[in-house]
Design a protein around this motif. Structure first.
Motif, PDB file in Angstrom:
ATOM      1  N   ALA A  53       0.826  -1.209   0.000  1.00  0.00           N
ATOM      2  CA  ALA A  53       0.000   0.000   0.000  1.00  0.00           C
ATOM      3  C   ALA A  53       0.861   1.260   0.000  1.00  0.00           C
ATOM      4  O   ALA A  53       1.921   1.314   0.626  1.00  0.00           O
ATOM      5  CB  ALA A  53      -0.926   0.012   1.205  1.00  0.00           C
ATOM      6  N   THR A  54       0.393   2.256  -0.723  1.00  0.00           N
ATOM      7  CA  THR A  54       1.023   3.574  -0.743  1.00  0.00           C
ATOM      8  C   THR A  54      -0.048   4.609  -0.435  1.00  0.00           C
ATOM      9  O   THR A  54      -1.248   4.308  -0.445  1.00  0.00           O
ATOM     10  CB  THR A  54       1.651   3.875  -2.117  1.00  0.00           C
ATOM     11  N   ASN A  55       0.397   5.820  -0.176  1.00  0.00           N
ATOM     12  CA  ASN A  55      -0.535   6.913   0.092  1.00  0.00           C
ATOM     13  C   ASN A  55      -1.512   6.525   1.214  1.00  0.00           C
ATOM     14  O   ASN A  55      -2.716   6.716   1.105  1.00  0.00           O
ATOM     15  CB  ASN A  55      -1.283   7.296  -1.195  1.00  0.00           C
ATOM     16  N   VAL A  56      -0.972   5.967   2.286  1.00  0.00           N
ATOM     17  CA  VAL A  56      -1.781   5.434   3.391  1.00  0.00           C
ATOM     18  C   VAL A  56      -2.194   6.551   4.343  1.00  0.00           C
ATOM     19  O   VAL A  56      -1.365   7.355   4.780  1.00  0.00           O
ATOM     20  CB  VAL A  56      -1.004   4.349   4.165  1.00  0.00           C
ATOM     21  N   HIS A  57      -3.489   6.575   4.653  1.00  0.00           N
ATOM     22  CA  HIS A  57      -4.044   7.512   5.633  1.00  0.00           C
ATOM     23  C   HIS A  57      -4.940   6.715   6.572  1.00  0.00           C
ATOM     24  O   HIS A  57      -5.718   5.874   6.115  1.00  0.00           O
ATOM     25  CB  HIS A  57      -4.891   8.586   4.946  1.00  0.00           C
ATOM     26  N   THR A  58      -4.838   6.989   7.866  1.00  0.00           N
ATOM     27  CA  THR A  58      -5.701   6.330   8.838  1.00  0.00           C
ATOM     28  C   THR A  58      -6.182   7.338   9.864  1.00  0.00           C
ATOM     29  O   THR A  58      -5.525   8.355  10.117  1.00  0.00           O
ATOM     30  CB  THR A  58      -4.969   5.188   9.575  1.00  0.00           C
ATOM     31  N   GLN A  59      -7.307   7.041  10.443  1.00  0.00           N
ATOM     32  CA  GLN A  59      -7.862   7.864  11.513  1.00  0.00           C
ATOM     33  C   GLN A  59      -8.737   6.934  12.341  1.00  0.00           C
ATOM     34  O   GLN A  59      -9.478   6.113  11.795  1.00  0.00           O
ATOM     35  CB  GLN A  59      -8.711   9.011  10.941  1.00  0.00           C
ATOM     36  N   GLY A  60      -8.660   7.052  13.635  1.00  0.00           N
ATOM     37  CA  GLY A  60      -9.499   6.230  14.482  1.00  0.00           C
ATOM     38  C   GLY A  60      -9.689   6.860  15.837  1.00  0.00           C
ATOM     39  O   GLY A  60      -8.852   7.646  16.296  1.00  0.00           O
ATOM     40  N   GLU A  61     -10.788   6.489  16.451  1.00  0.00           N
ATOM     41  CA  GLU A  61     -11.118   7.058  17.743  1.00  0.00           C
ATOM     42  C   GLU A  61     -11.817   6.004  18.581  1.00  0.00           C
ATOM     43  O   GLU A  61     -12.724   5.318  18.096  1.00  0.00           O
ATOM     44  CB  GLU A  61     -12.024   8.266  17.531  1.00  0.00           C
ATOM     45  N   ALA A  62     -11.365   5.871  19.803  1.00  0.00           N
ATOM     46  CA  ALA A  62     -11.980   4.926  20.732  1.00  0.00           C
ATOM     47  C   ALA A  62     -12.633   5.713  21.859  1.00  0.00           C
ATOM     48  O   ALA A  62     -12.019   6.588  22.454  1.00  0.00           O
ATOM     49  CB  ALA A  62     -10.931   3.977  21.296  1.00  0.00           C
ATOM     50  N   ALA A  63     -13.871   5.400  22.120  1.00  0.00           N
ATOM     51  CA  ALA A  63     -14.612   5.967  23.241  1.00  0.00           C
ATOM     52  C   ALA A  63     -15.515   4.844  23.738  1.00  0.00           C
ATOM     53  O   ALA A  63     -15.054   3.730  23.915  1.00  0.00           O
ATOM     54  CB  ALA A  63     -15.395   7.199  22.792  1.00  0.00           C
ATOM     55  N   LEU A  64     -16.804   5.136  23.903  1.00  0.00           N
ATOM     56  CA  LEU A  64     -17.732   4.054  24.214  1.00  0.00           C
ATOM     57  C   LEU A  64     -17.783   3.075  23.060  1.00  0.00           C
ATOM     58  O   LEU A  64     -17.866   1.869  23.242  1.00  0.00           O
ATOM     59  CB  LEU A  64     -19.121   4.614  24.504  1.00  0.00           C
ATOM     60  N   ASP A  65     -17.749   3.615  21.861  1.00  0.00           N
ATOM     61  CA  ASP A  65     -17.654   2.828  20.641  1.00  0.00           C
ATOM     62  C   ASP A  65     -16.318   3.179  19.990  1.00  0.00           C
ATOM     63  O   ASP A  65     -15.728   4.207  20.283  1.00  0.00           O
ATOM     64  CB  ASP A  65     -18.791   3.170  19.665  1.00  0.00           C
ATOM     65  N   THR A  66     -15.886   2.330  19.097  1.00  0.00           N
ATOM     66  CA  THR A  66     -14.648   2.591  18.370  1.00  0.00           C
ATOM     67  C   THR A  66     -14.966   2.604  16.886  1.00  0.00           C
ATOM     68  O   THR A  66     -15.716   1.765  16.404  1.00  0.00           O
ATOM     69  CB  THR A  66     -13.600   1.507  18.680  1.00  0.00           C
ATOM     70  N   MET A  67     -14.394   3.582  16.184  1.00  0.00           N
ATOM     71  CA  MET A  67     -14.523   3.619  14.736  1.00  0.00           C
ATOM     72  C   MET A  67     -13.166   3.975  14.153  1.00  0.00           C
ATOM     73  O   MET A  67     -12.490   4.877  14.645  1.00  0.00           O
ATOM     74  CB  MET A  67     -15.555   4.641  14.255  1.00  0.00           C
ATOM     75  N   VAL A  68     -12.794   3.247  13.107  1.00  0.00           N
ATOM     76  CA  VAL A  68     -11.549   3.530  12.406  1.00  0.00           C
ATOM     77  C   VAL A  68     -11.843   3.616  10.912  1.00  0.00           C
ATOM     78  O   VAL A  68     -12.762   2.973  10.407  1.00  0.00           O
ATOM     79  CB  VAL A  68     -10.462   2.471  12.692  1.00  0.00           C
ATOM     80  N   ILE A  69     -11.064   4.439  10.239  1.00  0.00           N
ATOM     81  CA  ILE A  69     -11.162   4.548   8.788  1.00  0.00           C
ATOM     82  C   ILE A  69      -9.743   4.522   8.221  1.00  0.00           C
ATOM     83  O   ILE A  69      -8.780   4.847   8.909  1.00  0.00           O
ATOM     84  CB  ILE A  69     -11.895   5.833   8.326  1.00  0.00           C
ATOM     85  N   ALA A  70      -9.656   4.106   6.979  1.00  0.00           N
ATOM     86  CA  ALA A  70      -8.364   4.098   6.294  1.00  0.00           C
ATOM     87  C   ALA A  70      -8.607   4.302   4.806  1.00  0.00           C
ATOM     88  O   ALA A  70      -9.661   3.964   4.282  1.00  0.00           O
ATOM     89  CB  ALA A  70      -7.634   2.779   6.533  1.00  0.00           C
ATOM     90  N   ARG A  71      -7.616   4.875   4.172  1.00  0.00           N
ATOM     91  CA  ARG A  71      -7.626   5.040   2.712  1.00  0.00           C
ATOM     92  C   ARG A  71      -6.205   4.807   2.246  1.00  0.00           C
ATOM     93  O   ARG A  71      -5.254   5.334   2.826  1.00  0.00           O
ATOM     94  CB  ARG A  71      -8.077   6.439   2.326  1.00  0.00           C
ATOM     95  N   PHE A  72      -6.056   4.006   1.204  1.00  0.00           N
ATOM     96  CA  PHE A  72      -4.731   3.769   0.653  1.00  0.00           C
ATOM     97  C   PHE A  72      -4.849   3.312  -0.792  1.00  0.00           C
ATOM     98  O   PHE A  72      -5.912   2.900  -1.249  1.00  0.00           O
ATOM     99  CB  PHE A  72      -3.941   2.744   1.484  1.00  0.00           C
ATOM    100  N   ASP A  73      -3.731   3.407  -1.500  1.00  0.00           N
ATOM    101  CA  ASP A  73      -3.647   2.922  -2.876  1.00  0.00           C
ATOM    102  C   ASP A  73      -2.982   1.556  -2.849  1.00  0.00           C
ATOM    103  O   ASP A  73      -2.072   1.308  -2.052  1.00  0.00           O
ATOM    104  CB  ASP A  73      -2.848   3.892  -3.747  1.00  0.00           C
TER     105      ASP A  73
END
Length: 160
Positions: A53-73
């Motif tokens: 993978a190249t051009n990798v971006h991630t973001q995530g947040e944990a609280a009561l629920d957890t959600m993560v996102i990612a985008r890559f080539d």
């Protein structure tokens, strides 16, 4: 007259209290959630972003629920091998889905999560969704032209 003075005093207290209350609530919400590193994101997803993978971006947040996102080539030649590491067992489909046009779920991701600006047509992507072991997995594989050898992958994984 006394009622008028009491009303004005109460309104004044309310006006002064509201901004501080908003700041307190925002601060408390920030304290309840924590940003996740790429390693923590991969651990939560249960699979790694592929080495190719190249051009990798991630973001995530944990609280009561957890959600993560990612985008890559990802090179098209590496897609099938990588998909075998992902928990989704159903084949990706060309069916229209709202996920293909969602805005960035986090403000920090807006520069790289551009689904809402791409105006994708169903033939330009394959989509998969599956709920597995308490987590919702969404994968979107974007191929703008049939001849493109570099795909863009969008992921979202969350629990509720």
């Amino acid at each position: 007259m006394i009622l008028l003075l009491l009303s004005v005093a109460l309104l004044g207290c309310q006006a002064r209290w509201q901004p501080n209350h908003d700041a307190t609530v925002e601060s408390a919400l920030r304290d309840l959630s924590s940003l996740l590193s790429r390693a923590e994101i991969e651990q939560f997803m249960g699979f790694a972003i592929p080495a190719e993978a190249t051009n990798v971006h991630t973001q995530g947040e944990a609280a009561l629920d957890t959600m993560v996102i990612a985008r890559f080539d990802l090179p098209a030649s590496a897609l099938d091998a990588w998909l075998t590491t992902v928990p989704i067992t159903e084949a990706l489909q060309h069916t229209p889905d709202l996920f293909a046009s969602l805005p960035a779920p986090y403000p920090e991701a807006k520069p790289w999560w551009q689904l809402d600006t791409l105006n994708l047509q169903p033939e330009q992507y394959r989509y998969g969704y599956q709920f597995i072991n308490g987590k919702s997995y969404q994968i979107l594989v974007v191929q703008l032209q049939p001849s493109d050898q570099l795909l863009t992958i969008y992921l979202q994984v969350f629990n509720t």
